[in-house]
Each structure stands twice: as C-alpha cells, then as structure tokens.
Design a protein around this motif. Structure first.
Motif, PDB file in Angstrom:
ATOM      1  N   GLY A  34      40.329  21.259  40.680  1.00  9.87           N
ATOM      2  CA  GLY A  34      39.803  22.032  39.674  1.00  9.87           C
ATOM      3  C   GLY A  34      39.074  23.241  39.824  1.00  9.87           C
ATOM      4  N   LYS A  35      37.990  23.091  40.884  1.00  9.45           N
ATOM      5  CA  LYS A  35      37.460  24.473  41.289  1.00  9.45           C
ATOM      6  C   LYS A  35      38.128  25.459  41.887  1.00  9.45           C
ATOM      7  CE  LYS A  35      33.352  23.063  43.220  1.00  9.45           C
ATOM      8  NZ  LYS A  35      32.366  22.774  44.346  1.00  9.45           N
ATOM      9  N   ARG A  36      39.361  24.877  42.685  1.00  5.99           N
ATOM     10  CA  ARG A  36      40.210  25.973  43.108  1.00  5.99           C
ATOM     11  C   ARG A  36      41.183  26.572  42.205  1.00  5.99           C
ATOM     12  NH1 ARG A  36      42.460  27.132  48.080  1.00  5.99           N
ATOM     13  NH2 ARG A  36      44.748  27.595  48.445  1.00  5.99           N
ATOM     14  N   ILE A  37      41.656  25.985  41.289  1.00  8.65           N
ATOM     15  CA  ILE A  37      42.500  26.451  40.211  1.00  8.65           C
ATOM     16  C   ILE A  37      41.653  27.161  39.438  1.00  8.65           C
ATOM     17  CG2 ILE A  37      43.622  25.976  38.051  1.00  8.65           C
ATOM     18  CD1 ILE A  37      44.407  23.411  39.379  1.00  8.65           C
ATOM     19  N   ALA A  38      40.295  27.293  39.114  1.00  4.52           N
ATOM     20  CA  ALA A  38      39.405  28.143  38.325  1.00  4.52           C
ATOM     21  C   ALA A  38      39.107  29.341  39.178  1.00  4.52           C
ATOM     22  CB  ALA A  38      38.233  27.407  37.837  1.00  4.52           C
ATOM     23  N   ARG A  39      39.008  29.230  40.509  1.00  7.88           N
ATOM     24  CA  ARG A  39      38.829  30.407  41.145  1.00  7.88           C
ATOM     25  C   ARG A  39      39.861  31.421  41.463  1.00  7.88           C
ATOM     26  NH1 ARG A  39      35.374  27.211  45.619  1.00  7.88           N
ATOM     27  NH2 ARG A  39      33.432  27.440  44.981  1.00  7.88           N
ATOM     28  N   ARG A  40      41.132  30.674  41.546  1.00  9.03           N
ATOM     29  CA  ARG A  40      42.357  31.302  41.658  1.00  9.03           C
ATOM     30  C   ARG A  40      42.634  32.042  40.325  1.00  9.03           C
ATOM     31  NH1 ARG A  40      47.490  28.155  43.484  1.00  9.03           N
ATOM     32  NH2 ARG A  40      45.988  27.982  45.333  1.00  9.03           N
ATOM     33  N   ALA A  41      42.538  31.543  39.022  1.00 10.73           N
ATOM     34  CA  ALA A  41      42.492  32.146  37.837  1.00 10.73           C
ATOM     35  C   ALA A  41      41.780  33.158  37.567  1.00 10.73           C
ATOM     36  CB  ALA A  41      42.412  31.113  36.698  1.00 10.73           C
ATOM     37  N   ALA A  42      40.200  33.150  38.277  1.00  8.26           N
ATOM     38  CA  ALA A  42      39.572  34.052  37.949  1.00  8.26           C
ATOM     39  C   ALA A  42      39.731  35.259  38.869  1.00  8.26           C
ATOM     40  CB  ALA A  42      38.039  33.537  38.313  1.00  8.26           C
ATOM     41  N   GLY A  43      40.373  35.244  39.944  1.00 10.55           N
ATOM     42  CA  GLY A  43      40.537  36.005  40.805  1.00 10.55           C
ATOM     43  C   GLY A  43      41.922  37.083  40.497  1.00 10.55           C
ATOM     44  N   LYS A  44      42.602  36.358  39.685  1.00 13.39           N
ATOM     45  CA  LYS A  44      44.049  36.998  39.194  1.00 13.39           C
ATOM     46  C   LYS A  44      43.376  37.854  38.135  1.00 13.39           C
ATOM     47  CE  LYS A  44      48.065  33.969  40.107  1.00 13.39           C
ATOM     48  NZ  LYS A  44      48.903  33.362  39.671  1.00 13.39           N
ATOM     49  N   ALA A  45      42.739  37.219  37.265  1.00 12.81           N
ATOM     50  CA  ALA A  45      42.166  38.045  36.101  1.00 12.81           C
ATOM     51  C   ALA A  45      41.512  39.191  36.484  1.00 12.81           C
ATOM     52  CB  ALA A  45      41.389  37.284  35.235  1.00 12.81           C
ATOM     53  N   THR A  46      40.424  39.098  37.368  1.00 15.72           N
ATOM     54  CA  THR A  46      39.602  40.125  38.212  1.00 15.72           C
ATOM     55  C   THR A  46      40.776  41.268  38.474  1.00 15.72           C
ATOM     56  OG1 THR A  46      37.893  38.890  38.529  1.00 15.72           O
ATOM     57  CG2 THR A  46      37.853  41.048  39.723  1.00 15.72           C
ATOM     58  N   GLY A  47      41.595  40.811  39.347  1.00 19.13           N
ATOM     59  CA  GLY A  47      42.527  41.746  39.756  1.00 19.13           C
ATOM     60  C   GLY A  47      43.498  42.553  38.879  1.00 19.13           C
ATOM     61  N   ARG A  48      43.628  41.980  37.928  1.00 22.79           N
ATOM     62  CA  ARG A  48      44.530  42.435  36.718  1.00 22.79           C
ATOM     63  C   ARG A  48      43.671  43.826  36.018  1.00 22.79           C
ATOM     64  NH1 ARG A  48      46.669  37.117  34.669  1.00 22.79           N
ATOM     65  NH2 ARG A  48      48.486  36.997  35.867  1.00 22.79           N
ATOM     66  N   LEU A  49      42.284  43.313  35.985  1.00 18.45           N
ATOM     67  CA  LEU A  49      41.555  44.178  35.150  1.00 18.45           C
ATOM     68  C   LEU A  49      41.156  45.270  36.043  1.00 18.45           C
ATOM     69  CD1 LEU A  49      39.346  44.395  32.682  1.00 18.45           C
ATOM     70  CD2 LEU A  49      37.826  43.329  34.302  1.00 18.45           C
ATOM     71  N   LEU A  50      40.843  45.147  37.372  1.00 18.03           N
ATOM     72  CA  LEU A  50      40.776  46.223  38.230  1.00 18.03           C
ATOM     73  C   LEU A  50      41.907  47.008  38.329  1.00 18.03           C
ATOM     74  CD1 LEU A  50      38.553  44.554  40.919  1.00 18.03           C
ATOM     75  CD2 LEU A  50      37.669  46.194  39.339  1.00 18.03           C
ATOM     76  N   GLY A  51      43.041  46.722  38.138  1.00 20.47           N
ATOM     77  CA  GLY A  51      44.296  47.245  38.590  1.00 20.47           C
ATOM     78  C   GLY A  51      44.717  48.169  37.095  1.00 20.47           C
ATOM     79  N   LYS A  52      44.100  47.917  35.910  1.00 20.42           N
ATOM     80  CA  LYS A  52      44.204  48.528  34.957  1.00 20.42           C
ATOM     81  C   LYS A  52      42.965  49.783  35.042  1.00 20.42           C
ATOM     82  CE  LYS A  52      46.183  45.168  31.769  1.00 20.42           C
ATOM     83  NZ  LYS A  52      46.215  44.181  30.842  1.00 20.42           N
ATOM     84  N   LEU A  53      42.010  49.387  35.324  1.00 23.93           N
ATOM     85  CA  LEU A  53      40.883  50.036  35.405  1.00 23.93           C
ATOM     86  C   LEU A  53      41.254  51.519  36.414  1.00 23.93           C
ATOM     87  CD1 LEU A  53      37.964  50.664  34.276  1.00 23.93           C
ATOM     88  CD2 LEU A  53      37.348  49.401  36.435  1.00 23.93           C
TER      89      LEU A  53
END
Length: 55
Positions: A34-53
């Motif tokens: 569960g922790k791993r899935i949450a971290r992976r989702a957070a990393g993807k979201a952060t990457g997308r946000l930084l990519g748009k920024l």
C-alpha cells in the motif's frame, strides 16, 4: 515509420521493468504494498505537475 530503439535502450527498459517487478514482489512480502502504491502515485503526480510547470 517508427524509429527503432537501439539494443542498449531495449535492455535498459527490460532491466528497469524487472527491477520494478522485483520491488513489487518484495513489498508484497514485507506487507508494504500500500505504501509503495501510494508513493508511486505521488511520484507520478509530482512528475506530471513539474512537467506542466516547466513546459
């Protein structure tokens, strides 16, 4: 026509996929999937946000 990847890139892709799979197996064994899935989702979201920024 799609560009063909060189063999080193293909090997790298396979190795990274294998490492990701082994990490998932290890997380299941330790009961931390569960922790791993949450971290992976957070990393993807952060990457997308930084990519748009920094587009």
């Amino acid at each position: 026509m799609a560009r063909r990847k060189d063999p080193i890139s293909q090997l790298r892709e396979v190795l990274y996929s294998l490492a990701k799979l082994l990490g998932d197996v290890n997380a299941v064994r330790n009961g931390t999937i569960g922790k791993r899935i949450a971290r992976r989702a957070a990393g993807k979201a952060t990457g997308r946000l930084l990519g748009k920024l920094f587009k």
